[in-house]
Design a protein around this motif. Structure first.
Motif, PDB file in Angstrom:
ATOM      1  N   SER A   1      15.909   7.291  -2.837  1.00  0.00           N
ATOM      2  CA  SER A   1      14.865   7.586  -1.855  1.00  0.00           C
ATOM      3  C   SER A   1      14.944   6.678  -0.634  1.00  0.00           C
ATOM      4  O   SER A   1      15.726   5.718  -0.596  1.00  0.00           O
ATOM      5  N   SER A   2      14.092   6.960   0.339  1.00  0.00           N
ATOM      6  CA  SER A   2      14.129   6.222   1.600  1.00  0.00           C
ATOM      7  C   SER A   2      13.770   4.754   1.431  1.00  0.00           C
ATOM      8  O   SER A   2      14.203   3.922   2.236  1.00  0.00           O
ATOM      9  N   ASN A   3      13.015   4.404   0.393  1.00  0.00           N
ATOM     10  CA  ASN A   3      12.704   2.984   0.231  1.00  0.00           C
ATOM     11  C   ASN A   3      13.865   2.204  -0.385  1.00  0.00           C
ATOM     12  O   ASN A   3      13.787   0.988  -0.542  1.00  0.00           O
ATOM     13  N   ASP A   4      14.951   2.913  -0.714  1.00  0.00           N
ATOM     14  CA  ASP A   4      16.187   2.259  -1.147  1.00  0.00           C
ATOM     15  C   ASP A   4      17.118   1.959   0.033  1.00  0.00           C
ATOM     16  O   ASP A   4      18.176   1.340  -0.151  1.00  0.00           O
ATOM     17  N   LEU A   5      16.732   2.386   1.233  1.00  0.00           N
ATOM     18  CA  LEU A   5      17.621   2.257   2.387  1.00  0.00           C
ATOM     19  C   LEU A   5      18.037   0.813   2.633  1.00  0.00           C
ATOM     20  O   LEU A   5      19.213   0.537   2.902  1.00  0.00           O
TER      21      LEU A   5
ATOM     22  N   LEU B   1       0.838  -1.196   0.000  1.00  0.00           N
ATOM     23  CA  LEU B   1       0.000   0.000   0.000  1.00  0.00           C
ATOM     24  C   LEU B   1       0.874   1.247   0.000  1.00  0.00           C
ATOM     25  O   LEU B   1       2.031   1.219   0.438  1.00  0.00           O
ATOM     26  N   PHE B   2       0.301   2.324  -0.454  1.00  0.00           N
ATOM     27  CA  PHE B   2       0.871   3.651  -0.243  1.00  0.00           C
ATOM     28  C   PHE B   2      -0.212   4.455   0.456  1.00  0.00           C
ATOM     29  O   PHE B   2      -1.342   4.540  -0.041  1.00  0.00           O
ATOM     30  N   ILE B   3       0.092   5.020   1.634  1.00  0.00           N
ATOM     31  CA  ILE B   3      -0.939   5.709   2.404  1.00  0.00           C
ATOM     32  C   ILE B   3      -0.548   7.149   2.693  1.00  0.00           C
ATOM     33  O   ILE B   3       0.628   7.519   2.680  1.00  0.00           O
ATOM     34  N   TYR B   4      -1.570   7.943   2.956  1.00  0.00           N
ATOM     35  CA  TYR B   4      -1.396   9.369   3.222  1.00  0.00           C
ATOM     36  C   TYR B   4      -2.169   9.728   4.486  1.00  0.00           C
ATOM     37  O   TYR B   4      -3.307   9.291   4.675  1.00  0.00           O
ATOM     38  N   ALA B   5      -1.539  10.538   5.339  1.00  0.00           N
ATOM     39  CA  ALA B   5      -2.144  10.928   6.617  1.00  0.00           C
ATOM     40  C   ALA B   5      -2.164  12.450   6.756  1.00  0.00           C
ATOM     41  O   ALA B   5      -1.388  13.165   6.118  1.00  0.00           O
ATOM     42  N   ASP B   6      -3.055  12.934   7.595  1.00  0.00           N
ATOM     43  CA  ASP B   6      -3.062  14.340   7.987  1.00  0.00           C
ATOM     44  C   ASP B   6      -3.632  14.435   9.397  1.00  0.00           C
ATOM     45  O   ASP B   6      -3.765  13.416  10.095  1.00  0.00           O
ATOM     46  N   LYS B   7      -3.970  15.632   9.830  1.00  0.00           N
ATOM     47  CA  LYS B   7      -4.441  15.827  11.203  1.00  0.00           C
ATOM     48  C   LYS B   7      -5.779  15.137  11.466  1.00  0.00           C
ATOM     49  O   LYS B   7      -6.137  14.902  12.628  1.00  0.00           O
TER      50      LYS B   7
ATOM     51  N   GLU C   1       1.648  -6.706  12.864  1.00  0.00           N
ATOM     52  CA  GLU C   1       1.978  -8.133  12.878  1.00  0.00           C
ATOM     53  C   GLU C   1       2.618  -8.609  11.586  1.00  0.00           C
ATOM     54  O   GLU C   1       3.427  -9.539  11.587  1.00  0.00           O
ATOM     55  N   ASP C   2       2.300  -7.964  10.463  1.00  0.00           N
ATOM     56  CA  ASP C   2       2.820  -8.476   9.190  1.00  0.00           C
ATOM     57  C   ASP C   2       3.222  -7.405   8.181  1.00  0.00           C
ATOM     58  O   ASP C   2       3.708  -7.727   7.100  1.00  0.00           O
ATOM     59  N   MET C   3       3.056  -6.122   8.542  1.00  0.00           N
ATOM     60  CA  MET C   3       3.397  -5.037   7.621  1.00  0.00           C
ATOM     61  C   MET C   3       4.196  -3.973   8.363  1.00  0.00           C
ATOM     62  O   MET C   3       4.114  -3.849   9.588  1.00  0.00           O
ATOM     63  N   GLU C   4       4.947  -3.207   7.623  1.00  0.00           N
ATOM     64  CA  GLU C   4       5.641  -2.062   8.198  1.00  0.00           C
ATOM     65  C   GLU C   4       5.542  -0.879   7.258  1.00  0.00           C
ATOM     66  O   GLU C   4       5.425  -1.044   6.039  1.00  0.00           O
ATOM     67  N   ALA C   5       5.583   0.322   7.847  1.00  0.00           N
ATOM     68  CA  ALA C   5       5.415   1.539   7.068  1.00  0.00           C
ATOM     69  C   ALA C   5       6.751   2.258   6.925  1.00  0.00           C
ATOM     70  O   ALA C   5       7.403   2.581   7.930  1.00  0.00           O
ATOM     71  N   LEU C   6       7.168   2.496   5.696  1.00  0.00           N
ATOM     72  CA  LEU C   6       8.381   3.248   5.410  1.00  0.00           C
ATOM     73  C   LEU C   6       7.999   4.709   5.218  1.00  0.00           C
ATOM     74  O   LEU C   6       7.180   5.044   4.366  1.00  0.00           O
ATOM     75  N   ASP C   7       8.574   5.590   6.029  1.00  0.00           N
ATOM     76  CA  ASP C   7       8.255   7.013   5.964  1.00  0.00           C
ATOM     77  C   ASP C   7       8.852   7.615   4.701  1.00  0.00           C
ATOM     78  O   ASP C   7      10.071   7.658   4.532  1.00  0.00           O
ATOM     79  N   ARG C   8       7.987   8.072   3.784  1.00  0.00           N
ATOM     80  CA  ARG C   8       8.444   8.676   2.544  1.00  0.00           C
ATOM     81  C   ARG C   8       8.402  10.204   2.586  1.00  0.00           C
ATOM     82  O   ARG C   8       8.588  10.867   1.571  1.00  0.00           O
ATOM     83  N   GLY C   9       8.151  10.753   3.784  1.00  0.00           N
ATOM     84  CA  GLY C   9       8.120  12.194   3.949  1.00  0.00           C
ATOM     85  C   GLY C   9       6.771  12.796   3.619  1.00  0.00           C
ATOM     86  O   GLY C   9       5.957  12.205   2.904  1.00  0.00           O
ATOM     87  N   SER C  10       6.509  13.973   4.193  1.00  0.00           N
ATOM     88  CA  SER C  10       5.264  14.718   3.935  1.00  0.00           C
ATOM     89  C   SER C  10       4.028  13.900   4.261  1.00  0.00           C
ATOM     90  O   SER C  10       3.019  13.938   3.545  1.00  0.00           O
TER      91      SER C  10
END
Length: 263
Positions: free
Chosen positions: A214-218, A150-156, A169-178
């Motif tokens: 980018s950060s997903n290349d880390l 998934l690619f997700i977007y958050a705000d307030k 339990e089975d997924m992790e979120a890579l911070d892509r900024g903004s």
């Protein structure tokens, strides 16, 4: 010259995010590397369906997609790992419950919300994929597809923490900024894709070169001995970068391959 295996990110590495084109210098450099006997792989967060046609037409030996979840060598599918259908639907349900924006990325298509969202970057992605005939037929709310990430977007207005707890339990979120996050399956990454292919080919880490921005290349930068960051790159890569080349638009791929005398 020792045979090498080269792993390339797409966006911001081979494909310019400014011009949305591949510089001719990169095309020529990759053709020269192939002629020199090196093996060339795309290693991307994109799922296989969203690899651009211009990338498919280049001399790559394989495509490592979805942050290590779907691997191809020439025309052979080596591995495929989508989320179980029931779990995948539960995660999408939680995404809406937590008031997040989201795009599901599967092997056959990408899936957007049926209604226009309040997230500008999500809508920009929708426009990009629609121009390529994708993300149109099946909205993310439907339950008749499987997906890998998934690619997700958050705000307030979003409850991001509750969502992250639900997927832990089975997924992790890579911070892509903004306030954007790439949500990938645990145990899979661009690094596991590199390792899988090196084992398959009987080659060593010292023979591998990774290219990204980018950060997903880390993960693959942490894994690799030879890690090349593009001239414009996320600073998170710096501690693991062996060489900083020029920006993609400034012939960065050709510059890096010449630096290492791979061409």
């Amino acid at each position: 010259m020792e045979k090498a295996v080269l792993f390339f990110d797409i966006d911001g590495t081979i494909l310019s995010e400014k011009t949305r084109t591949i510089p001719q210098s990169a095309v020529t450099a990759l053709q020269m590397a192939k002629k020199a006997g090196h093996l060339l792989f795309i290693n991307t967060g994109r799922t296989i369906c969203s690899i651009p046609a211009e990338i498919r037409g280049m001399p790559f030996d394989g495509f490592l997609c979805g942050c290590g979840t779907h691997l191809f060598f020439h025309d052979e599918e080596l591995m495929a790992k989508s989320l179980p259908r029931e779990r995948g639907r539960a995660i999408i349900g939680k995404l809406f419950e937590c008031n997040l924006g989201g795009i599901a990325e599967g092997p056959e298509d990408v899936y957007f919300p049926s209604h226009i969202s309040r997230f500008d970057k999500l809508e920009s992605s929708r426009r990009y994929f629609r121009q390529r005939g994708m993300g149109i037929e099946c909205p993310i709310e439907k339950d008749d597809f499987i997906y890998d990430k998934l690619f997700i977007y958050a705000d307030k207005q979003s409850d991001l923490n509750s969502f992250l707890e639900f997927i832990d339990e089975d997924m992790e979120a890579l911070d892509r900024g903004s306030n954007a996050y790439e949500v990938v399956q645990k145990g899979y990454s661009k690094a596991t894709a590199c390792e899988f292919m090196l084992n398959r080919l009987g080659m060593t880490k010292e023979q591998a070169y990774v290219f990204g921005d980018s950060s997903n290349d880390l993960a693959m930068f942490e894994f690799a001995v030879h890690a090349v960051a593009m001239g414009e790159h996320d600073p998170v890569l710096d501690p693991y970068t062996e060489f900083v080349t020029k920006a993609v638009e400034e012939d960065g791929i050709a510059c890096a391959l010449k630096h290492y005398r791979l061409i």
